[in-house]
Design a protein around this motif. Structure first.
Motif, PDB file in Angstrom:
ATOM      1  N   GLU A  38       0.831  -1.204   0.000  1.00  0.00           N
ATOM      2  CA  GLU A  38       0.000   0.000   0.000  1.00  0.00           C
ATOM      3  C   GLU A  38       0.872   1.262   0.000  1.00  0.00           C
ATOM      4  OE1 GLU A  38      -2.551  -0.794   3.352  1.00  0.00           O
ATOM      5  OE2 GLU A  38      -4.107  -1.651   2.051  1.00  0.00           O
ATOM      6  N   ALA A  39       1.987   1.230   0.732  1.00  0.00           N
ATOM      7  CA  ALA A  39       2.915   2.367   0.727  1.00  0.00           C
ATOM      8  C   ALA A  39       3.535   2.545  -0.652  1.00  0.00           C
ATOM      9  CB  ALA A  39       4.003   2.160   1.783  1.00  0.00           C
ATOM     10  N   GLU A  40       3.851   1.447  -1.322  1.00  0.00           N
ATOM     11  CA  GLU A  40       4.421   1.530  -2.668  1.00  0.00           C
ATOM     12  C   GLU A  40       3.400   2.075  -3.660  1.00  0.00           C
ATOM     13  OE1 GLU A  40       7.204   1.045  -5.864  1.00  0.00           O
ATOM     14  OE2 GLU A  40       7.242   1.596  -3.760  1.00  0.00           O
ATOM     15  N   ILE A  41       2.150   1.666  -3.517  1.00  0.00           N
ATOM     16  CA  ILE A  41       1.093   2.185  -4.384  1.00  0.00           C
ATOM     17  C   ILE A  41       0.964   3.692  -4.200  1.00  0.00           C
ATOM     18  CG2 ILE A  41      -1.413   2.219  -4.758  1.00  0.00           C
ATOM     19  CD1 ILE A  41      -1.319  -0.853  -4.148  1.00  0.00           C
ATOM     20  N   ALA A  42       1.001   4.155  -2.957  1.00  0.00           N
ATOM     21  CA  ALA A  42       0.918   5.593  -2.685  1.00  0.00           C
ATOM     22  C   ALA A  42       2.103   6.334  -3.301  1.00  0.00           C
ATOM     23  CB  ALA A  42       0.854   5.843  -1.182  1.00  0.00           C
ATOM     24  N   ARG A  43       3.291   5.753  -3.214  1.00  0.00           N
ATOM     25  CA  ARG A  43       4.488   6.364  -3.797  1.00  0.00           C
ATOM     26  C   ARG A  43       4.371   6.459  -5.313  1.00  0.00           C
ATOM     27  NH1 ARG A  43       9.729   5.202  -5.817  1.00  0.00           N
ATOM     28  NH2 ARG A  43       9.159   3.035  -6.180  1.00  0.00           N
ATOM     29  N   ILE A  44       3.868   5.416  -5.937  1.00  0.00           N
ATOM     30  CA  ILE A  44       3.715   5.396  -7.392  1.00  0.00           C
ATOM     31  C   ILE A  44       2.653   6.405  -7.829  1.00  0.00           C
ATOM     32  CG2 ILE A  44       2.943   3.982  -9.350  1.00  0.00           C
ATOM     33  CD1 ILE A  44       4.200   1.572  -7.831  1.00  0.00           C
ATOM     34  N   ARG A  45       1.550   6.482  -7.089  1.00  0.00           N
ATOM     35  CA  ARG A  45       0.506   7.454  -7.429  1.00  0.00           C
ATOM     36  C   ARG A  45       1.032   8.880  -7.320  1.00  0.00           C
ATOM     37  NH1 ARG A  45      -4.419   4.209  -4.677  1.00  0.00           N
ATOM     38  NH2 ARG A  45      -5.059   3.112  -6.569  1.00  0.00           N
ATOM     39  N   ALA A  46       1.814   9.158  -6.280  1.00  0.00           N
ATOM     40  CA  ALA A  46       2.380  10.499  -6.110  1.00  0.00           C
ATOM     41  C   ALA A  46       3.322  10.825  -7.262  1.00  0.00           C
ATOM     42  CB  ALA A  46       3.112  10.599  -4.775  1.00  0.00           C
ATOM     43  N   HIS A  47       4.122   9.851  -7.683  1.00  0.00           N
ATOM     44  CA  HIS A  47       5.037  10.072  -8.799  1.00  0.00           C
ATOM     45  C   HIS A  47       4.262  10.285 -10.099  1.00  0.00           C
ATOM     46  CE1 HIS A  47       8.773   9.913 -11.025  1.00  0.00           C
ATOM     47  NE2 HIS A  47       8.160   9.112 -11.882  1.00  0.00           N
ATOM     48  N   ARG A  48       3.208   9.497 -10.287  1.00  0.00           N
ATOM     49  CA  ARG A  48       2.370   9.651 -11.481  1.00  0.00           C
ATOM     50  C   ARG A  48       1.740  11.039 -11.524  1.00  0.00           C
ATOM     51  NH1 ARG A  48      -2.948   6.546 -11.219  1.00  0.00           N
ATOM     52  NH2 ARG A  48      -3.219   8.257  -9.772  1.00  0.00           N
ATOM     53  N   ASP A  49       1.235  11.498 -10.385  1.00  0.00           N
ATOM     54  CA  ASP A  49       0.613  12.823 -10.325  1.00  0.00           C
ATOM     55  C   ASP A  49       1.633  13.921 -10.615  1.00  0.00           C
ATOM     56  OD1 ASP A  49      -1.714  11.488  -9.704  1.00  0.00           O
ATOM     57  OD2 ASP A  49      -1.662  12.022  -7.567  1.00  0.00           O
ATOM     58  N   LYS A  50       2.837  13.754 -10.082  1.00  0.00           N
ATOM     59  CA  LYS A  50       3.898  14.731 -10.335  1.00  0.00           C
ATOM     60  C   LYS A  50       4.270  14.742 -11.820  1.00  0.00           C
ATOM     61  CE  LYS A  50       8.647  15.781  -9.002  1.00  0.00           C
ATOM     62  NZ  LYS A  50       9.806  15.340  -8.241  1.00  0.00           N
ATOM     63  N   ALA A  51       4.364  13.568 -12.425  1.00  0.00           N
ATOM     64  CA  ALA A  51       4.698  13.475 -13.847  1.00  0.00           C
ATOM     65  C   ALA A  51       3.587  14.085 -14.707  1.00  0.00           C
ATOM     66  CB  ALA A  51       4.936  12.014 -14.246  1.00  0.00           C
ATOM     67  N   HIS A  54       3.848  17.818 -14.489  1.00  0.00           N
ATOM     68  CA  HIS A  54       4.999  18.253 -15.279  1.00  0.00           C
ATOM     69  C   HIS A  54       4.648  18.262 -16.758  1.00  0.00           C
ATOM     70  CE1 HIS A  54       8.979  17.845 -17.230  1.00  0.00           C
ATOM     71  NE2 HIS A  54       9.343  18.682 -16.282  1.00  0.00           N
ATOM     72  N   ARG A  55       3.954  17.231 -17.193  1.00  0.00           N
ATOM     73  CA  ARG A  55       3.539  17.127 -18.590  1.00  0.00           C
ATOM     74  C   ARG A  55       2.581  18.253 -18.976  1.00  0.00           C
ATOM     75  NH1 ARG A  55       3.231  13.155 -22.789  1.00  0.00           N
ATOM     76  NH2 ARG A  55       2.344  14.302 -24.514  1.00  0.00           N
ATOM     77  N   LEU A  56       1.624  18.542 -18.104  1.00  0.00           N
ATOM     78  CA  LEU A  56       0.677  19.628 -18.369  1.00  0.00           C
ATOM     79  C   LEU A  56       1.399  20.974 -18.458  1.00  0.00           C
ATOM     80  CD1 LEU A  56      -2.354  18.666 -16.098  1.00  0.00           C
ATOM     81  CD2 LEU A  56      -2.276  18.681 -18.601  1.00  0.00           C
ATOM     82  N   ALA A  57       2.372  21.188 -17.572  1.00  0.00           N
ATOM     83  CA  ALA A  57       3.142  22.436 -17.603  1.00  0.00           C
ATOM     84  C   ALA A  57       3.939  22.541 -18.898  1.00  0.00           C
ATOM     85  CB  ALA A  57       4.061  22.523 -16.392  1.00  0.00           C
ATOM     86  N   ALA A  58       4.553  21.452 -19.319  1.00  0.00           N
ATOM     87  CA  ALA A  58       5.319  21.454 -20.566  1.00  0.00           C
ATOM     88  C   ALA A  58       4.406  21.680 -21.762  1.00  0.00           C
ATOM     89  CB  ALA A  58       6.082  20.140 -20.718  1.00  0.00           C
ATOM     90  N   ASP A  59       3.265  21.019 -21.763  1.00  0.00           N
ATOM     91  CA  ASP A  59       2.307  21.216 -22.862  1.00  0.00           C
ATOM     92  C   ASP A  59       1.857  22.676 -22.933  1.00  0.00           C
ATOM     93  OD1 ASP A  59       2.477  18.562 -23.574  1.00  0.00           O
ATOM     94  OD2 ASP A  59       0.563  17.987 -22.660  1.00  0.00           O
ATOM     95  N   ALA A  60       1.583  23.271 -21.775  1.00  0.00           N
ATOM     96  CA  ALA A  60       1.149  24.663 -21.754  1.00  0.00           C
ATOM     97  C   ALA A  60       2.256  25.587 -22.234  1.00  0.00           C
ATOM     98  CB  ALA A  60       0.720  25.054 -20.344  1.00  0.00           C
ATOM     99  N   LEU A  61       3.475  25.296 -21.895  1.00  0.00           N
ATOM    100  CA  LEU A  61       4.611  26.126 -22.279  1.00  0.00           C
ATOM    101  C   LEU A  61       4.876  26.061 -23.783  1.00  0.00           C
ATOM    102  CD1 LEU A  61       6.985  27.936 -21.367  1.00  0.00           C
ATOM    103  CD2 LEU A  61       8.304  25.858 -21.064  1.00  0.00           C
ATOM    104  N   PHE A  62       4.780  24.876 -24.343  1.00  0.00           N
ATOM    105  CA  PHE A  62       5.145  24.685 -25.743  1.00  0.00           C
ATOM    106  C   PHE A  62       3.965  24.626 -26.698  1.00  0.00           C
ATOM    107  CE2 PHE A  62       8.783  22.940 -23.378  1.00  0.00           C
ATOM    108  CZ  PHE A  62       9.770  23.766 -23.894  1.00  0.00           C
ATOM    109  N   ARG A  63       2.758  24.821 -26.182  1.00  0.00           N
ATOM    110  CA  ARG A  63       1.562  24.792 -27.024  1.00  0.00           C
ATOM    111  C   ARG A  63       1.597  25.989 -27.986  1.00  0.00           C
ATOM    112  NH1 ARG A  63      -2.711  24.578 -23.361  1.00  0.00           N
ATOM    113  NH2 ARG A  63      -2.345  22.353 -23.307  1.00  0.00           N
ATOM    114  N   LYS A  64       1.302  25.709 -29.219  1.00  0.00           N
ATOM    115  CA  LYS A  64       1.265  26.775 -30.215  1.00  0.00           C
ATOM    116  C   LYS A  64      -0.032  27.552 -30.065  1.00  0.00           C
ATOM    117  CE  LYS A  64       4.225  24.452 -33.467  1.00  0.00           C
ATOM    118  NZ  LYS A  64       4.472  24.096 -34.841  1.00  0.00           N
ATOM    119  N   SER A  65       0.076  28.859 -30.151  1.00  0.00           N
ATOM    120  CA  SER A  65      -1.111  29.726 -30.008  1.00  0.00           C
ATOM    121  C   SER A  65      -1.898  29.800 -31.280  1.00  0.00           C
ATOM    122  CB  SER A  65      -0.681  31.120 -29.606  1.00  0.00           C
ATOM    123  OG  SER A  65       0.008  31.061 -28.390  1.00  0.00           O
TER     124      SER A  65
END
Length: 65
Positions: A38-51, A54-65
């Motif tokens: 259960e602790a490992e699942i929580a760690r993986i979920r936190a990493h997934r959420d962080k990733a 990060h992906r949303l921030a990168a998409d917003a930064l590089f999205r063409k207007s």
């Protein structure tokens, strides 16, 4: 080559765990195993959420207007 420089072997650890026989484990050992998983699942979920953030921030930064 240092241990940290070597590629990490990739495998499906979940498949290995799911195929292991649990017959030799006591109730306390099974409870400890559940807590660890259960602790490992929580760690993986936190990493997934962080990733994902990060992906949303990168998409917003590089999205063409």
């Amino acid at each position: 080559m240092e241990a940290d420089d070597r590629p990490r072997p990739r495998g499906d650890a979940a498949s290995l765990l799911s195929s292991e026989s649990l017959d030799s484990y006591s109730l306390d050992e099974l409870d400890a195993r559940i807590a660890a998983l259960e602790a490992e699942i929580a760690r993986i979920r936190a990493h997934r959420d962080k990733a994902a953030a990060h992906r949303l921030a990168a998409d917003a930064l590089f999205r063409k207007s």
